[in-house]
Design an enzyme around this catalytic site. Structure first.
Site, PDB file in Angstrom:
ATOM      1  N   ALA A  99       0.818  -1.224   0.000  1.00  0.00           N
ATOM      2  CA  ALA A  99       0.000   0.000   0.000  1.00  0.00           C
ATOM      3  C   ALA A  99       0.847   1.267   0.000  1.00  0.00           C
ATOM      4  O   ALA A  99       0.418   2.297  -0.507  1.00  0.00           O
ATOM      5  CB  ALA A  99      -0.934  -0.010   1.198  1.00  0.00           C
ATOM      6  N   THR A 100       2.052   1.198   0.563  1.00  0.00           N
ATOM      7  CA  THR A 100       2.913   2.392   0.515  1.00  0.00           C
ATOM      8  C   THR A 100       3.160   2.779  -0.938  1.00  0.00           C
ATOM      9  O   THR A 100       3.017   3.940  -1.332  1.00  0.00           O
ATOM     10  CB  THR A 100       4.249   2.114   1.238  1.00  0.00           C
ATOM     11  N   ASN A 182      -6.029   3.476  10.567  1.00  0.00           N
ATOM     12  CA  ASN A 182      -5.180   2.377  11.036  1.00  0.00           C
ATOM     13  C   ASN A 182      -4.899   2.427  12.527  1.00  0.00           C
ATOM     14  O   ASN A 182      -4.268   1.521  13.059  1.00  0.00           O
ATOM     15  CB  ASN A 182      -3.853   2.364  10.261  1.00  0.00           C
ATOM     16  N   GLN A 210      -6.641  -0.840   5.413  1.00  0.00           N
ATOM     17  CA  GLN A 210      -7.149  -1.494   6.622  1.00  0.00           C
ATOM     18  C   GLN A 210      -8.552  -2.062   6.420  1.00  0.00           C
ATOM     19  O   GLN A 210      -9.028  -2.829   7.256  1.00  0.00           O
ATOM     20  CB  GLN A 210      -7.156  -0.502   7.794  1.00  0.00           C
ATOM     21  N   HIS A 232      -0.766  -7.927   3.452  1.00  0.00           N
ATOM     22  CA  HIS A 232      -0.437  -8.418   4.795  1.00  0.00           C
ATOM     23  C   HIS A 232      -1.408  -7.940   5.877  1.00  0.00           C
ATOM     24  O   HIS A 232      -1.281  -8.331   7.033  1.00  0.00           O
ATOM     25  CB  HIS A 232       1.022  -8.101   5.166  1.00  0.00           C
ATOM     26  N   CYS A 357       3.600   2.254  12.223  1.00  0.00           N
ATOM     27  CA  CYS A 357       4.247   3.237  11.341  1.00  0.00           C
ATOM     28  C   CYS A 357       4.598   4.497  12.085  1.00  0.00           C
ATOM     29  O   CYS A 357       5.311   5.343  11.588  1.00  0.00           O
ATOM     30  CB  CYS A 357       3.336   3.577  10.179  1.00  0.00           C
TER      31      CYS A 357
HETATM   32  N1  PMP Z   1      -2.030   2.601   4.722  1.00  0.00           N
HETATM   33  C1  PMP Z   1      -2.476   2.167   5.902  1.00  0.00           C
HETATM   34  C2  PMP Z   1      -3.791   2.695   6.423  1.00  0.00           C
HETATM   35  C3  PMP Z   1      -1.752   1.233   6.632  1.00  0.00           C
HETATM   36  O1  PMP Z   1      -2.204   0.806   7.819  1.00  0.00           O
HETATM   37  C4  PMP Z   1      -0.524   0.758   6.105  1.00  0.00           C
HETATM   38  C5  PMP Z   1       0.313  -0.247   6.862  1.00  0.00           C
HETATM   39  N2  PMP Z   1       0.591   0.115   8.164  1.00  0.00           N
HETATM   40  C6  PMP Z   1      -0.094   1.241   4.867  1.00  0.00           C
HETATM   41  C7  PMP Z   1      -0.875   2.159   4.197  1.00  0.00           C
HETATM   42  C8  PMP Z   1       1.193   0.768   4.246  1.00  0.00           C
HETATM   43  O2  PMP Z   1       1.035  -0.543   3.798  1.00  0.00           O
HETATM   44  P1  PMP Z   1       2.275  -1.450   3.372  1.00  0.00           P
HETATM   45  O3  PMP Z   1       2.805  -2.032   4.643  1.00  0.00           O
HETATM   46  O4  PMP Z   1       1.682  -2.483   2.467  1.00  0.00           O
HETATM   47  O5  PMP Z   1       3.234  -0.587   2.667  1.00  0.00           O
END
Ligand code: PMP
Length: 414
Positions: A99-100, A182, A210, A232, A357
């Site tokens: 998602a990042t 999140n 999420q 994940h 995060c």
């Molecule tokens: N967006 C949200 C709302 C998340 O909770 C997260 C993961 N903590 C991410 C983006 C990033 O996802 P990824 O670990 O797949 O990069």
């Protein structure tokens, strides 16, 4: 069905921790994982499938020989599975590393496309409670001449729609608004927010990381243009995710950030990670199948846990939209304690003082600050996230341990 969590199921073999891992060998025997918001265990059926694909279907899915074509078929099946879960078309799904990357691609790729076609819209609207992978690219654009507007949220974390309406204008290029938070789990009124943006000709992206697999998510009903996902968070592998692009990448107003081969409809080059993508598709399929039952069971467990905590610890505040939250999420603020000290006293519980995060920074959680909590309250808050393998007994134990530790810290004045 056997317990899915390698953490709570002693029958599942746990690998030795890597050399040098923090406190390896000293961990208490009982460990309870209550951090399903940070990550979920890979479903064993998904992991088995991925292993088989990695060993037997290793050909490059872009190769034209039959082995390559077979691997490509697994990728396309996953695309169909993810699309089916969100009521989209398979050709609208772009696989990414998570998602990042999806959030960066959506925000920066839309801006780059606008510049390329000479669109003069230069305003980006988002929320202060977004994930850093949304706020980061938005702030990056603000340093490159874009106007970044942060729409306020109410004290339960939902966007203030009247203020949002006043924030969006005919110069707005993109509204990026999360589906669910999140940290506190609040679910946004996405369809209404998307309508406001579309009324001004702006595009709408939602970070649905999420939400996928936890609540119904239908792109047609919501009326979005882009949505980001990560495997994940829904019992799939790490390092893989997706971006849904309404109408497909070749027709949508978005351009790639990376250059290479023509993979993923030329929006995201790089050899497809067949095992991870296959695992993502299967995890999403399973999560969709289980969603109604999982959501009901997990929400009940979470609610009972909160009742236990509130009975045991006076002056506990719950954060978020209590009737409109992700099923497993619980954000709790205690009185006069430091949550980092609390977590340190509970090595048998895998819980977080803030989102993964955000942890490691001395700043109080921006999410809790945005919903009106003081710095002290934000530092006195825990995030608990219940998941598929959580049991009532685990939550009883956890609530007792948390209550003992909170009371002790309050006595110590820490
Ligand atoms: N967006 C949200 C709302 C998340 O909770 C997260 C993961 N903590 C991410 C983006 C990033 O996802 P990824 O670990 O797949 O990069």
């Amino acid at each position: 069905m056997p317990g899915l969590s390698p953490v709570s199921d002693p029958a599942l073999e746990r690998p030795e921790p890597p050399a040098g891992a923090k406190s390896a060998g000293q961990a208490p025997t009982r460990r309870i994982y209550l951090d399903y918001a940070a990550s979920t265990p890979c479903d064993p059926a998904v992991a088995d499938l991925m292993r088989r694909i990695a060993v037997h279907e290793f050909a490059n899915p872009s190769s034209s020989h039959t082995a390559g074509q077979r691997a490509a078929q697994y990728v396309e099946t996953a695309r169909e599975q993810v699309a089916a879960a969100i009521n989209a078309l398979p050709e609208e799904i772009v696989f990414t590393s998570g998602a990042t990357e999806s959030n960066n691609l959506a925000i920066l790729g839309v801006a780059a496309a606008a510049e390329k076609r000479g669109d003069s819209r230069r305003r980006i609207v988002t929320l202060g409670i977004e994930h850093p992978s949304v706020l980061g690219p938005c702030r990056h654009l603000s340093k490159r001449g874009y106007h970044l507007a942060i729409a306020p949220v109410h004290s339960d974390g939902t966007v203030d729609l009247a203020a949002l309406e006043a924030t969006i204008g005919d110069d707005t290029l993109l509204l990026s608004i999360q589906t669910a938070n999140n940290e506190i789990g609040t679910i946004q009124p996405l369809a209404a927010a998307a309508r406001l943006a579309h009324d001004h000709g702006a595009l709408v992206h939602s970070d649905a990381t999420q939400a996928l697999g936890k609540i119904p998510f239908d792109v047609e009903i919501l009326g979005l243009d882009f949505a980001s996902f990560s495997a994940h968070k829904c019992y799939g592998p790490k390092g893989v995710g997706g971006l849904w692009v309404c109408g497909g990448p070749t027709r949508a107003p978005i351009v790639p950030l990376l250059f290479g081969g023509g993979h993923e409809h030329s929006l995201r080059p790089g050899t497809s990670n067949t095992p991870a993508i296959t695992g993502f598709g299967e995890a999403v399929r399973l999560a969709s199948e289980r969603l109604p039952e999982d959501a009901r069971r997990i929400a009940t467990l979470r609610n009972d846990f909160e009742t236990l905590i509130q009975d045991r610890i006076k002056h506990t505040t719950l954060n978020g939209a209590l009737d409109n939250r992700l099923p497993g999420f619980s954000s709790l603020t205690f009185k006069d304690i430091d949550a980092d000290a609390l977590v340190a006293r509970l090595p048998d519980l895998h819980i977080s003082a803030a989102s993964a995060c955000h942890s490691g920074t001395p700043e109080p959680s921006p999410v809790l600050r945005a919903i009106g909590r003081s710095k002290e309250q934000a530092h006195a808050s825990l995030r608990i996230a219940v998941g598929r393998s959580t049991t009532r007994a685990e939550l009883h134990y956890a609530s007792r341990r948390i209550a003992e530790a909170v009371c002790r810290l309050q006595e110590l004045g820490a």
